[in-house]
Design a protein around this motif. Structure first.
Motif, PDB file in Angstrom:
ATOM      1  N   GLY A  86     -14.220  47.541 -26.800  1.00  0.00           N
ATOM      2  CA  GLY A  86     -13.935  48.632 -26.268  1.00  0.00           C
ATOM      3  C   GLY A  86     -15.212  49.657 -26.155  1.00  0.00           C
ATOM      4  O   GLY A  86     -16.024  50.345 -25.353  1.00  0.00           O
ATOM      5  N   PHE A  87     -15.703  49.842 -27.320  1.00  0.00           N
ATOM      6  CA  PHE A  87     -16.937  50.731 -27.745  1.00  0.00           C
ATOM      7  C   PHE A  87     -17.967  50.208 -27.507  1.00  0.00           C
ATOM      8  O   PHE A  87     -19.076  50.865 -26.933  1.00  0.00           O
ATOM      9  CB  PHE A  87     -16.927  51.280 -29.094  1.00  0.00           C
ATOM     10  CG  PHE A  87     -16.026  52.443 -29.760  1.00  0.00           C
ATOM     11  CD1 PHE A  87     -16.052  53.679 -29.001  1.00  0.00           C
ATOM     12  CD2 PHE A  87     -15.073  52.095 -30.488  1.00  0.00           C
ATOM     13  CE1 PHE A  87     -15.686  54.746 -29.234  1.00  0.00           C
ATOM     14  CE2 PHE A  87     -14.124  53.336 -30.780  1.00  0.00           C
ATOM     15  CZ  PHE A  87     -14.435  54.462 -30.207  1.00  0.00           C
ATOM     16  N   VAL A  88     -18.214  48.984 -27.345  1.00  0.00           N
ATOM     17  CA  VAL A  88     -19.586  48.141 -26.777  1.00  0.00           C
ATOM     18  C   VAL A  88     -19.582  48.381 -25.456  1.00  0.00           C
ATOM     19  O   VAL A  88     -20.639  48.895 -24.983  1.00  0.00           O
ATOM     20  CB  VAL A  88     -19.471  46.671 -27.194  1.00  0.00           C
ATOM     21  CG1 VAL A  88     -20.685  46.049 -26.393  1.00  0.00           C
ATOM     22  CG2 VAL A  88     -19.710  46.513 -28.686  1.00  0.00           C
ATOM     23  N   LEU A  89     -18.434  48.480 -24.529  1.00  0.00           N
ATOM     24  CA  LEU A  89     -18.458  48.634 -23.091  1.00  0.00           C
ATOM     25  C   LEU A  89     -18.834  50.144 -22.970  1.00  0.00           C
ATOM     26  O   LEU A  89     -19.430  50.374 -22.065  1.00  0.00           O
ATOM     27  CB  LEU A  89     -17.282  48.401 -22.746  1.00  0.00           C
ATOM     28  CG  LEU A  89     -16.620  46.815 -22.655  1.00  0.00           C
ATOM     29  CD1 LEU A  89     -15.331  46.600 -22.027  1.00  0.00           C
ATOM     30  CD2 LEU A  89     -17.750  45.942 -21.843  1.00  0.00           C
ATOM     31  N   ILE A  90     -18.120  50.837 -23.633  1.00  0.00           N
ATOM     32  CA  ILE A  90     -18.336  52.117 -23.559  1.00  0.00           C
ATOM     33  C   ILE A  90     -19.997  52.778 -23.797  1.00  0.00           C
ATOM     34  O   ILE A  90     -20.691  53.419 -22.870  1.00  0.00           O
ATOM     35  CB  ILE A  90     -17.530  53.363 -24.440  1.00  0.00           C
ATOM     36  CG1 ILE A  90     -16.314  52.989 -23.679  1.00  0.00           C
ATOM     37  CG2 ILE A  90     -18.043  54.899 -24.180  1.00  0.00           C
ATOM     38  CD1 ILE A  90     -15.206  53.942 -24.681  1.00  0.00           C
ATOM     39  N   ILE A  91     -20.533  52.041 -24.781  1.00  0.00           N
ATOM     40  CA  ILE A  91     -22.035  52.204 -25.065  1.00  0.00           C
ATOM     41  C   ILE A  91     -22.826  51.746 -24.070  1.00  0.00           C
ATOM     42  O   ILE A  91     -23.789  52.526 -23.421  1.00  0.00           O
ATOM     43  CB  ILE A  91     -22.302  51.673 -26.342  1.00  0.00           C
ATOM     44  CG1 ILE A  91     -21.304  52.508 -27.625  1.00  0.00           C
ATOM     45  CG2 ILE A  91     -23.847  51.818 -26.630  1.00  0.00           C
ATOM     46  CD1 ILE A  91     -21.715  51.778 -29.080  1.00  0.00           C
ATOM     47  N   ALA A  92     -22.846  50.505 -23.550  1.00  0.00           N
ATOM     48  CA  ALA A  92     -23.385  49.992 -22.414  1.00  0.00           C
ATOM     49  C   ALA A  92     -23.126  50.617 -21.148  1.00  0.00           C
ATOM     50  O   ALA A  92     -24.392  50.908 -20.428  1.00  0.00           O
ATOM     51  CB  ALA A  92     -22.753  48.426 -22.122  1.00  0.00           C
ATOM     52  N   ALA A  93     -22.102  51.258 -20.705  1.00  0.00           N
ATOM     53  CA  ALA A  93     -22.071  51.981 -19.517  1.00  0.00           C
ATOM     54  C   ALA A  93     -22.641  53.397 -20.008  1.00  0.00           C
ATOM     55  O   ALA A  93     -22.719  54.125 -18.724  1.00  0.00           O
ATOM     56  CB  ALA A  93     -20.532  52.229 -19.103  1.00  0.00           C
ATOM     57  N   THR A  94     -22.821  53.945 -21.099  1.00  0.00           N
ATOM     58  CA  THR A  94     -23.207  55.345 -21.333  1.00  0.00           C
ATOM     59  C   THR A  94     -24.852  55.489 -20.981  1.00  0.00           C
ATOM     60  O   THR A  94     -25.459  56.310 -20.780  1.00  0.00           O
ATOM     61  CB  THR A  94     -22.731  55.749 -22.763  1.00  0.00           C
ATOM     62  OG1 THR A  94     -21.609  55.782 -22.761  1.00  0.00           O
ATOM     63  CG2 THR A  94     -23.305  57.393 -23.056  1.00  0.00           C
ATOM     64  N   VAL A  95     -25.364  54.108 -21.553  1.00  0.00           N
ATOM     65  CA  VAL A  95     -26.982  54.276 -21.594  1.00  0.00           C
ATOM     66  C   VAL A  95     -27.399  54.536 -19.875  1.00  0.00           C
ATOM     67  O   VAL A  95     -28.568  55.463 -20.134  1.00  0.00           O
ATOM     68  CB  VAL A  95     -27.476  52.497 -21.857  1.00  0.00           C
ATOM     69  CG1 VAL A  95     -28.647  52.436 -21.487  1.00  0.00           C
ATOM     70  CG2 VAL A  95     -27.100  52.425 -23.524  1.00  0.00           C
ATOM     71  N   PRO A  96     -26.623  54.024 -18.856  1.00  0.00           N
ATOM     72  CA  PRO A  96     -27.428  54.437 -17.790  1.00  0.00           C
ATOM     73  C   PRO A  96     -27.189  55.896 -17.473  1.00  0.00           C
ATOM     74  O   PRO A  96     -27.692  56.484 -16.588  1.00  0.00           O
ATOM     75  CB  PRO A  96     -26.540  53.599 -16.658  1.00  0.00           C
ATOM     76  CG  PRO A  96     -25.939  52.489 -17.433  1.00  0.00           C
ATOM     77  CD  PRO A  96     -25.703  52.815 -18.953  1.00  0.00           C
TER      78      PRO A  96
END
Length: 471
Positions: free
Chosen positions: A349-359
């Motif tokens: 879950g946190f990996v997905l949030i991090i990946a989606a926060t970069v943009p």
């Protein structure tokens, strides 16, 4: 539901029947109503200012008063549930919330509105922790995880759908319906609860009410949240805000000393943090709340100032995060929560949030389609954190301690959201004052969000690596 469930005893069955599912949806309805109200009114602040002939800064007290009442009431939910029974407290909280809603709709000034919002907030602060503890106790450990996959996503949806709901109501009705809308929802929830939710008897051995703890904890939380909220506002009084934060921190430190030394059961027991899964779960939930509420503060502001959208259009752009959270909860978390280690779900879950926060650190270059996709992924990631974290706590805590544990988790969610929002607001204003354009300032704020998520990712390695079913 079986006879055992009707007496309030947990049913150690893995099957979720229709009645239990209906009961969980009723409790979610009450929680969603209270959580949504914390954000829905924000959209109408300008309208309320015009109606009462007051500045927006005066009307802002309607939101601040509600939040302060919520954090003041939440710590008492555990003791009240033990003393009077969880269902009775939940029904009383809904009734109090509805009375406050009607009073707010009939308010004649900003002062009366703020007073009635306090009444509404006292009921709203009791609803989430009492409902979750009631659900965990009736469901039993074998079914709590899957039901929490439904309940856990609710607090994360409120900041997403609140602005959209508020904007829609103001388009088709008067400002009073920002509050009247709660009445049919609350009445339906109460009627269904009387029919579907079993009575959970009060505890036979209730500890005396921790009066000293209440005097320290509730005002301390209220002062801290007030100070943080004021620091994050554009028209803040810096001296007052810093003083409030210092007083709140001092009262909370005094409560901590009292709670650790007390021979009686404190209002919120900090000794729960000695348990490694609980302390790691608290960290994950705190950062998730700070990230979600902080992002839902930053994005509407950027969409309205940077892209010229209306409040309703900005709310519509944020809806994909709520859709992603619902989809992730039902399609990913619900079937896996008992079969996959909590650590795995939370880390993913946190990996997905991090990946989606970069943009989001490059919003100026992100088209609308990219923002929609980013928020969908963020929503899925968020759903994979709250429910597994609550399942860790509720499945590992003794049944008699469920109300206290639920109260503590609710406080973590409230304080995490307030700290995240206020911290990012201050950072954004400092960045704008130092120089640079709006896009650069928002990029800096989202880099901070990214750092929080990376910190939580590292802390999540301490979560259990064995699935609840194997345990």
């Amino acid at each position: 539901m079986t006879a055992a469930a009707n007496t309030g005893e947990p049913v150690e069955s893995e099957r979720i029947d229709g009645r239990l599912l209906a009961m969980s949806l009723v409790l979610v309805l009450g929680t969603f109503m209270a959580s949504l109200d914390a954000t829905i009114v924000n959209v109408g602040l300008r309208t309320l200012g015009v109606e009462f002939g007051a500045a927006v800064t005066e009307v802002q007290w309607a939101s601040t008063a509600y939040l302060l009442a919520v954090v003041a009431a939440a710590p008492t939910s555990g003791w009240l549930a033990e003393r009077f029974g969880a269902r009775r407290v939940w029904l009383g909280a809904v009734a109090l919330f509805l009375v406050g809603s009607v009073a707010c709709a009939l308010a004649w000034s900003t002062t009366s509105l703020a007073v009635f919002r306090v009444l509404q907030g006292l009921g709203g602060g009791l609803l989430p922790p009492t409902g979750q503890a009631l659900l965990a106790r009736v469901a039993g450990k074998a079914r709590t995880g899957r039901l929490m996959s439904i309940v856990g996503v609710v607090p994360m949806l409120a900041p997403v759908f609140g602005p959209l709901a508020g904007g829609t109501l103001l388009r088709i009705a008067g400002w009073e319906w920002l509050f009247f809308v709660n009445v049919p929802i609350g009445l339906v929830a109460m009627l269904l609860a009387v029919w579907l939710v079993p009575r959970v008897p009060a505890s036979d051995d209730v500890s005396p009410f921790d009066l000293r703890g209440a005097v320290l904890l509730s005002p301390g939380l209220a002062a801290l949240i007030f100070g943080l909220t004021d620091l994050g506002s554009q028209d803040r009084n810096t001296v007052l805000a810093v003083t409030a934060v210092a007083v709140g921190a001092g009262l909370l430190a005094a409560f901590g000393v009292h709670a650790w030394r007390s021979d009686r059961v404190p209002l919120v027991d900090p000794r729960l943090l000695r348990t490694p899964p609980f302390s790691a779960a608290v960290l994950a939930l705190f950062v998730a709340a700070a990230s979600v509420f902080g992002t839902m503060f930053l994005l509407p502001m950027y969409l309205q100032t940077g892209r010229g959208l209306s409040a309703f259009e900005a709310g519509l752009m944020l809806a994909p995060q709520g859709i992603g959270a619902v989809a992730g909860s039902l399609l990913v978390v619900k079937p896996l929560i008992d079969r996959v280690p909590p650590r795995t779900l939370v880390l993913v879950g946190f990996v997905l949030i991090i990946a989606a926060t970069v943009p989001l650190t490059r919003l100026a270059d992100l088209p609308d389609e990219g923002l929609v996709a980013t928020l969908l992924v963020r929503g899925v990631g968020t759903s994979m954190i709250a429910s597994p974290v609550m399942n860790i706590v509720y499945s590992g805590v003794d049944r008699a301690l469920l109300p206290r544990a639920s109260s503590a988790l609710s406080l973590v969610n409230y304080v995490g959201g307030a700290v995240g929002t206020a911290g990012l607001a201050v950072l954004l204003e400092i960045r704008l004052a130092v120089g640079g354009d709006v896009d650069a300032a928002f990029a800096t704020a989202f880099w901070c969000v990214l750092g929080l998520c990376v910190l939580a990712l590292a802390g999540s390695w301490r979560l259990p690596k064995v699935s609840p079913r194997d345990r």
